[in-house]
Design a protein around this motif. Structure first.
Motif, mmCIF file in Angstrom:
data_model
loop_
_atom_site.group_PDB
_atom_site.id
_atom_site.type_symbol
_atom_site.label_atom_id
_atom_site.label_comp_id
_atom_site.label_asym_id
_atom_site.label_seq_id
_atom_site.Cartn_x
_atom_site.Cartn_y
_atom_site.Cartn_z
ATOM 1 N N SER A 29 -24.023 -69.958 31.189
ATOM 2 C CA SER A 29 -23.501 -69.885 32.590
ATOM 3 C C SER A 29 -22.173 -70.021 32.896
ATOM 4 O O SER A 29 -21.301 -69.236 33.445
ATOM 5 C CB SER A 29 -24.179 -70.874 33.546
ATOM 6 O OG SER A 29 -25.674 -70.592 33.582
ATOM 7 N N VAL A 30 -21.309 -70.861 31.766
ATOM 8 C CA VAL A 30 -19.913 -71.143 31.901
ATOM 9 C C VAL A 30 -19.166 -70.020 31.372
ATOM 10 O O VAL A 30 -18.392 -69.346 31.926
ATOM 11 C CB VAL A 30 -19.694 -72.331 31.067
ATOM 12 C CG1 VAL A 30 -17.968 -72.532 30.527
ATOM 13 C CG2 VAL A 30 -20.080 -73.561 31.822
ATOM 14 N N ILE A 31 -19.797 -69.429 30.316
ATOM 15 C CA ILE A 31 -19.343 -68.220 29.498
ATOM 16 C C ILE A 31 -19.171 -67.024 30.452
ATOM 17 O O ILE A 31 -18.136 -66.248 30.813
ATOM 18 C CB ILE A 31 -20.166 -67.746 28.447
ATOM 19 C CG1 ILE A 31 -20.013 -68.767 27.162
ATOM 20 C CG2 ILE A 31 -19.780 -66.417 27.806
ATOM 21 C CD1 ILE A 31 -20.908 -68.733 26.251
ATOM 22 N N LEU A 32 -20.444 -66.693 31.290
ATOM 23 C CA LEU A 32 -20.326 -65.690 31.993
ATOM 24 C C LEU A 32 -19.539 -65.905 33.486
ATOM 25 O O LEU A 32 -18.723 -64.968 33.767
ATOM 26 C CB LEU A 32 -21.758 -65.505 32.594
ATOM 27 C CG LEU A 32 -22.869 -64.890 31.700
ATOM 28 C CD1 LEU A 32 -24.189 -64.943 32.229
ATOM 29 C CD2 LEU A 32 -22.361 -63.648 31.159
ATOM 30 N N ALA A 33 -19.364 -66.971 33.851
ATOM 31 C CA ALA A 33 -18.448 -67.366 35.063
ATOM 32 C C ALA A 33 -16.844 -67.197 34.529
ATOM 33 O O ALA A 33 -16.028 -67.031 35.370
ATOM 34 C CB ALA A 33 -18.734 -68.736 35.448
ATOM 35 N N GLU A 34 -16.729 -67.654 33.555
ATOM 36 C CA GLU A 34 -15.145 -67.507 32.949
ATOM 37 C C GLU A 34 -14.790 -66.349 32.382
ATOM 38 O O GLU A 34 -13.457 -66.097 32.398
ATOM 39 C CB GLU A 34 -15.065 -68.785 31.733
ATOM 40 C CG GLU A 34 -15.036 -70.165 32.217
ATOM 41 C CD GLU A 34 -14.173 -70.506 33.344
ATOM 42 O OE1 GLU A 34 -13.019 -69.755 33.160
ATOM 43 O OE2 GLU A 34 -14.452 -71.428 34.038
ATOM 44 N N ARG A 35 -15.737 -65.381 32.090
ATOM 45 C CA ARG A 35 -15.184 -64.006 31.472
ATOM 46 C C ARG A 35 -14.725 -63.279 32.835
ATOM 47 O O ARG A 35 -15.239 -63.382 33.698
ATOM 48 C CB ARG A 35 -16.484 -63.338 30.748
ATOM 49 C CG ARG A 35 -16.526 -64.003 29.096
ATOM 50 C CD ARG A 35 -17.153 -62.898 28.355
ATOM 51 N NE ARG A 35 -17.520 -63.122 27.157
ATOM 52 C CZ ARG A 35 -18.417 -63.354 26.692
ATOM 53 N NH1 ARG A 35 -19.886 -63.227 27.484
ATOM 54 N NH2 ARG A 35 -18.877 -64.037 25.427
ATOM 55 N N GLY B 283 -17.467 -69.486 22.807
ATOM 56 C CA GLY B 283 -16.949 -69.320 24.132
ATOM 57 C C GLY B 283 -16.737 -68.104 24.746
ATOM 58 O O GLY B 283 -17.029 -67.059 24.025
ATOM 59 N N PRO B 284 -15.975 -68.103 25.798
ATOM 60 C CA PRO B 284 -15.611 -66.837 26.511
ATOM 61 C C PRO B 284 -14.800 -65.863 25.418
ATOM 62 O O PRO B 284 -14.804 -64.702 26.054
ATOM 63 C CB PRO B 284 -14.827 -67.178 27.656
ATOM 64 C CG PRO B 284 -15.259 -68.693 27.872
ATOM 65 C CD PRO B 284 -15.502 -69.136 26.644
ATOM 66 N N PHE B 285 -14.153 -66.211 24.537
ATOM 67 C CA PHE B 285 -13.210 -65.275 24.030
ATOM 68 C C PHE B 285 -13.894 -64.833 22.631
ATOM 69 O O PHE B 285 -13.485 -64.098 21.857
ATOM 70 C CB PHE B 285 -12.148 -65.801 23.473
ATOM 71 C CG PHE B 285 -11.046 -65.972 24.452
ATOM 72 C CD1 PHE B 285 -10.159 -64.503 24.609
ATOM 73 C CD2 PHE B 285 -10.518 -67.028 25.291
ATOM 74 C CE1 PHE B 285 -9.265 -64.706 25.836
ATOM 75 C CE2 PHE B 285 -9.607 -66.926 26.296
ATOM 76 C CZ PHE B 285 -8.956 -65.673 26.552
ATOM 77 N N ASP C 174 -4.820 -62.238 33.325
ATOM 78 C CA ASP C 174 -3.648 -61.658 32.188
ATOM 79 C C ASP C 174 -4.725 -61.303 30.885
ATOM 80 O O ASP C 174 -4.445 -60.150 30.300
ATOM 81 C CB ASP C 174 -2.848 -62.719 31.836
ATOM 82 C CG ASP C 174 -1.556 -62.985 32.772
ATOM 83 O OD1 ASP C 174 -1.190 -61.986 33.101
ATOM 84 O OD2 ASP C 174 -1.367 -64.162 32.942
ATOM 85 N N PHE C 175 -5.548 -62.098 30.989
ATOM 86 C CA PHE C 175 -6.588 -61.842 29.587
ATOM 87 C C PHE C 175 -8.329 -62.000 30.072
ATOM 88 O O PHE C 175 -8.222 -62.153 31.302
ATOM 89 C CB PHE C 175 -6.267 -63.147 28.472
ATOM 90 C CG PHE C 175 -4.939 -63.181 27.946
ATOM 91 C CD1 PHE C 175 -4.328 -62.276 27.577
ATOM 92 C CD2 PHE C 175 -4.252 -64.326 28.376
ATOM 93 C CE1 PHE C 175 -2.980 -62.143 27.378
ATOM 94 C CE2 PHE C 175 -2.877 -64.640 28.098
ATOM 95 C CZ PHE C 175 -2.238 -63.545 27.323
ATOM 96 N N ASP C 176 -8.967 -61.712 28.905
ATOM 97 C CA ASP C 176 -10.323 -61.565 29.426
ATOM 98 C C ASP C 176 -10.786 -62.988 29.880
ATOM 99 O O ASP C 176 -11.926 -63.176 30.592
ATOM 100 C CB ASP C 176 -11.172 -61.356 27.992
ATOM 101 C CG ASP C 176 -10.768 -59.810 27.431
ATOM 102 O OD1 ASP C 176 -10.525 -58.889 28.177
ATOM 103 O OD2 ASP C 176 -10.661 -59.734 25.995
ATOM 104 N N ALA C 177 -10.207 -64.090 29.687
ATOM 105 C CA ALA C 177 -10.792 -65.307 30.045
ATOM 106 C C ALA C 177 -9.233 -66.117 30.228
ATOM 107 O O ALA C 177 -8.040 -65.690 29.814
ATOM 108 C CB ALA C 177 -11.877 -65.953 29.149
#
Length: 384
Positions: A242-248, A354-356, A215-218
């Motif tokens: 790493s969390v950011i890259l995995a969650e995007r 974070g991811p957003f 639905d969204f970017d993350a």
């Protein structure tokens, strides 16, 4: 001389500027540096070029500090089809109308200087921003709020091929006869649907992976404390990155776009090739099993990750010793301050937001945090 200067004139920059103006910053004390003729011009150009009917984000994500302002605006202006789906994704044209209306009401155009910062200096009190028009802008505080879209992403082996371009290239023209798109995300999906609407020929979409639906970017859990509380407690910056890259969800699209594409596949008007393209040579697309003559190819492959390589960022690191975390990203405070009186947003604030961090909601959160610093400084000045 300005009290606050924002480098960048896109959605995040305007969101921050509006928040500062709402909190009392005078127009004469604000400078917005952006090379385009209008604020948010690039965002408007890119989204209109692919004929995006509705944004991916929900209607509470926009440039005004009040999350319900866009919805109220739609009602007052009596827009037809103002939003789409259960998340109320806003109509793109309405979103831009709302944005430009606020830019006008808050006099942001008076603060806009159409130029580019090429060098950054600092004395004991002020930042000195040297621009490509030979002007030097002096400011007490600086916010770097440009995006991560400095260099389009096109594989080197395809750059010299004839009749090939990138959808976000400045020299792009609207090639209506194009029947080949390369990309796997939301931009490629919208572009493909645009081409299908423009002509009756069969369209080929070349992807490097199966279509990914989100639905969204993350995940929406990253918009609040559910995920962000644990993320903010991580001390290892490499782990955070790493969390950011995995969650995007890079290279993904909402369900409704996938369904529209599959409808055209069922009709025989669209062919989706997954991991088939090997190379382009002699005006042919070459796969393991066939060679297809092409008329024109448009890449919809996004942008390279070059934000940390931008000249003024490198100057801040090498000359002004702007601190970095072990992962190579800026070491910033909770108010997004990187150096004294210099703040960042977007991709430069990944480790805090974070991811957003890089989308519209990231701009809203940046505006909230930076405005806290503005309020603190204003209060200190008043007291003294």
């Amino acid at each position: 001389m300005f009290k606050w200067t924002i480098i960048g004139g896109g959605i995040q920059a305007v969101t921050i500027a509006l928040k500062l103006r709402e909190q009392g910053l005078d127009t004469k004390d604000l400078c917005i540096i952006d090379p385009h003729s209008n604020l948010c011009e690039q965002f408007n150009t890119f989204t209109s070029r692919i004929e995006m009917p509705y944004l991916r984000s929900p209607c509470v994500h926009h440039v005004h500090p009040n999350p319900f302002h866009l919805k109220q605006f739609a009602k007052i202006k009596q827009f037809t089809n103002p939003s789409y789906g259960k998340y109320q994704r806003p109509n793109r044209e309405m979103f831009m109308y709302h944005t430009h209306d606020l830019i006008h009401k808050f006099d942001l155009n008076k603060s806009h200087k159409q130029t580019t910062v090429t060098a950054v200096d600092k004395d004991a009190e002020f930042w000195h921003l040297h621009c490509d028009n030979k002007q030097c802008i002096i400011s007490e505080n600086v916010i770097i709020a440009f995006g991560c879209n400095h260099q389009i992403k096109t594989p080197q082996s395809y750059k010299d091929a004839s009749d090939v371009s990138h959808i976000f290239d400045n020299t792009y023209k609207d090639y209506a006869h194009t029947s080949h798109v390369i990309g796997s995300g939301i931009t490629a999906a919208h572009l493909t649907l645009k081409l299908l609407k423009q002509n009756q020929s069969q369209i080929h979409l070349w992807t490097n992976k199966p279509l990914a639906v989100h639905d969204f970017d993350a995940d929406s859990g990253w918009l609040g404390p559910r995920n962000m509380k644990k993320f903010s407690q991580l001390e290892n910056s490499t782990e955070k990155k790493s969390v950011i890259l995995a969650e995007r969800h890079k290279g993904s699209m909402p369900k409704e776009l996938e369904l529209r594409l599959k409808k055209y596949v069922m009709q025989g008007r669209l062919v989706i090739h997954v991991n088939e393209l090997k190379k382009i040579k002699n005006h042919k697309i070459i796969t393991e099993h066939q060679q297809l003559l092409y008329d024109y190819i448009i890449f919809a492959t996004g942008f390279e990750e070059t934000i940390m390589q931008q000249p003024i960022i490198q100057q801040l690191i090498k000359i002004h010793k702007a601190p970095l975390r072990s992962c190579g990203l800026p070491n910033i405070s909770s108010q997004l301050e990187w150096l004294p009186n210099l703040y960042v947003s977007g991709g430069l604030a990944d480790l805090e937001l974070g991811p957003f961090a890089r989308n519209i909601m990231g701009g809203r959160e940046s505006a909230i945090r930076i405005t806290r610093a503005f309020i603190d400084k204003t209060h200190k000045t008043t007291v003294s």
